[in-house]
Motif scaffolding. Sequence first.
Motif, PDB file in Angstrom:
ATOM      1  N   LEU A   3      60.659   0.518  12.696  1.00 19.49           N
ATOM      2  CA  LEU A   3      59.521   1.268  13.227  1.00 19.49           C
ATOM      3  C   LEU A   3      58.581   0.360  14.021  1.00 19.49           C
ATOM      4  CD1 LEU A   3      58.609   3.471  10.134  1.00 19.49           C
ATOM      5  CD2 LEU A   3      59.910   4.138  12.151  1.00 19.49           C
ATOM      6  N   TYR A   4      58.576  -0.921  13.680  1.00 21.33           N
ATOM      7  CA  TYR A   4      57.676  -1.855  14.356  1.00 21.33           C
ATOM      8  C   TYR A   4      58.197  -2.272  15.728  1.00 21.33           C
ATOM      9  CZ  TYR A   4      54.915  -1.948  10.166  1.00 21.33           C
ATOM     10  OH  TYR A   4      54.117  -1.572   9.121  1.00 21.33           O
ATOM     11  N   VAL A   9      51.074  -1.663  14.756  1.00 28.12           N
ATOM     12  CA  VAL A   9      50.398  -1.243  13.530  1.00 28.12           C
ATOM     13  C   VAL A   9      50.795   0.200  13.242  1.00 28.12           C
ATOM     14  CG1 VAL A   9      48.168  -0.831  12.440  1.00 28.12           C
ATOM     15  CG2 VAL A   9      48.445  -2.769  13.983  1.00 28.12           C
ATOM     16  N   LEU A  10      51.155   0.451  11.983  1.00 30.51           N
ATOM     17  CA  LEU A  10      51.519   1.808  11.576  1.00 30.51           C
ATOM     18  C   LEU A  10      50.716   2.206  10.349  1.00 30.51           C
ATOM     19  CD1 LEU A  10      55.393   1.591  11.930  1.00 30.51           C
ATOM     20  CD2 LEU A  10      53.884   2.993  13.319  1.00 30.51           C
ATOM     21  N   GLU A  17      55.608  10.277   7.774  1.00 31.50           N
ATOM     22  CA  GLU A  17      56.062  11.344   8.670  1.00 31.50           C
ATOM     23  C   GLU A  17      57.390  10.986   9.338  1.00 31.50           C
ATOM     24  OE1 GLU A  17      54.722  12.810  13.059  1.00 31.50           O
ATOM     25  OE2 GLU A  17      53.110  12.483  11.607  1.00 31.50           O
ATOM     26  N   ILE A  18      57.517   9.758   9.804  1.00 24.02           N
ATOM     27  CA  ILE A  18      58.722   9.343  10.529  1.00 24.02           C
ATOM     28  C   ILE A  18      59.921   9.194   9.595  1.00 24.02           C
ATOM     29  CG2 ILE A  18      59.757   7.470  11.877  1.00 24.02           C
ATOM     30  CD1 ILE A  18      56.946   6.983  13.062  1.00 24.02           C
ATOM     31  N   THR A  19      59.711   8.558   8.452  1.00 24.56           N
ATOM     32  CA  THR A  19      60.840   8.280   7.552  1.00 24.56           C
ATOM     33  C   THR A  19      61.238   9.475   6.700  1.00 24.56           C
ATOM     34  OG1 THR A  19      59.374   7.446   5.830  1.00 24.56           O
ATOM     35  CG2 THR A  19      60.302   5.833   7.383  1.00 24.56           C
ATOM     36  N   LYS A  20      60.309  10.395   6.480  1.00 24.80           N
ATOM     37  CA  LYS A  20      60.546  11.579   5.650  1.00 24.80           C
ATOM     38  C   LYS A  20      60.941  11.216   4.209  1.00 24.80           C
ATOM     39  CE  LYS A  20      61.806  14.688   9.448  1.00 24.80           C
ATOM     40  NZ  LYS A  20      61.131  13.972  10.464  1.00 24.80           N
ATOM     41  N   PHE A  55      49.557  -0.906   8.174  1.00 28.37           N
ATOM     42  CA  PHE A  55      50.405  -2.076   7.972  1.00 28.37           C
ATOM     43  C   PHE A  55      50.883  -2.600   9.316  1.00 28.37           C
ATOM     44  CE2 PHE A  55      50.911   0.988   4.557  1.00 28.37           C
ATOM     45  CZ  PHE A  55      50.498   0.239   3.467  1.00 28.37           C
ATOM     46  N   SER A  56      51.011  -3.915   9.396  1.00 29.69           N
ATOM     47  CA  SER A  56      51.531  -4.523  10.622  1.00 29.69           C
ATOM     48  C   SER A  56      52.657  -5.477  10.254  1.00 29.69           C
ATOM     49  CB  SER A  56      50.422  -5.274  11.361  1.00 29.69           C
ATOM     50  OG  SER A  56      50.024  -6.402  10.608  1.00 29.69           O
ATOM     51  N   LEU A  57      53.513  -5.722  11.213  1.00 26.36           N
ATOM     52  CA  LEU A  57      54.623  -6.640  11.020  1.00 26.36           C
ATOM     53  C   LEU A  57      54.077  -8.062  11.010  1.00 26.36           C
ATOM     54  CD1 LEU A  57      57.735  -6.780  10.836  1.00 26.36           C
ATOM     55  CD2 LEU A  57      57.756  -7.092  13.299  1.00 26.36           C
ATOM     56  N   ASN A  58      54.537  -8.876  10.087  1.00 29.15           N
ATOM     57  CA  ASN A  58      54.108 -10.270  10.008  1.00 29.15           C
ATOM     58  C   ASN A  58      54.941 -11.075  10.999  1.00 29.15           C
ATOM     59  OD1 ASN A  58      53.259 -12.801   9.362  1.00 29.15           O
ATOM     60  ND2 ASN A  58      53.916 -12.733   7.216  1.00 29.15           N
TER      61      ASN A  58
END
Length: 163
Positions: A3-4, A9-10, A17-20, A55-58
């Motif tokens: 998704l990142y 940032v998600l 919603e996206i992953t269900k 959350f953001s990707l490190n």
Amino acid sequence: LLLYNRADVLSYEKILEITKLSEEQLSNQIQSLLESKLILAIHSQEKAIKAGSSFSLNKEYSNKRTKFRVSAVFQKEATQQEVQKTYVSVERERKVYLEAAIVRIMKSRKVLRHNTLIQEVINQARERFMPNVSMIEKCIEQLIEKEYIERTPNSAEEYSYKV
């Protein structure tokens, strides 16, 4: 993590919603990624993951290994009711297995003494589980009631297969 590729940032809601996934599953997955430091919680120092969190990707993450494991957050232990339900189900399946073993043995032998029958049933069932003698005796009594086997007229310690 894929998704990142689309966003830096998600929010929790957007990921949901996206992953269900269910909220519980998503919380467990995010918790695993947070503990491994693959993603970072933005503006949140709390342990609990809840709606409104982002959350953001490190991007600073590095690992010496080319392959690594992300430890899973384990679900809560089974409740007492679930344990009891499983135990009852296993006992029922074992009784059916023992009854089938008794019928197979009696069908091939026609007449057997009590101790010999018990020993043969134990030998057959040993591959799957170790049955106790009282369970085998209960199964024998049930099969007598169902009229699969009967006690021989000349000895109460001997059983014969009913054809």
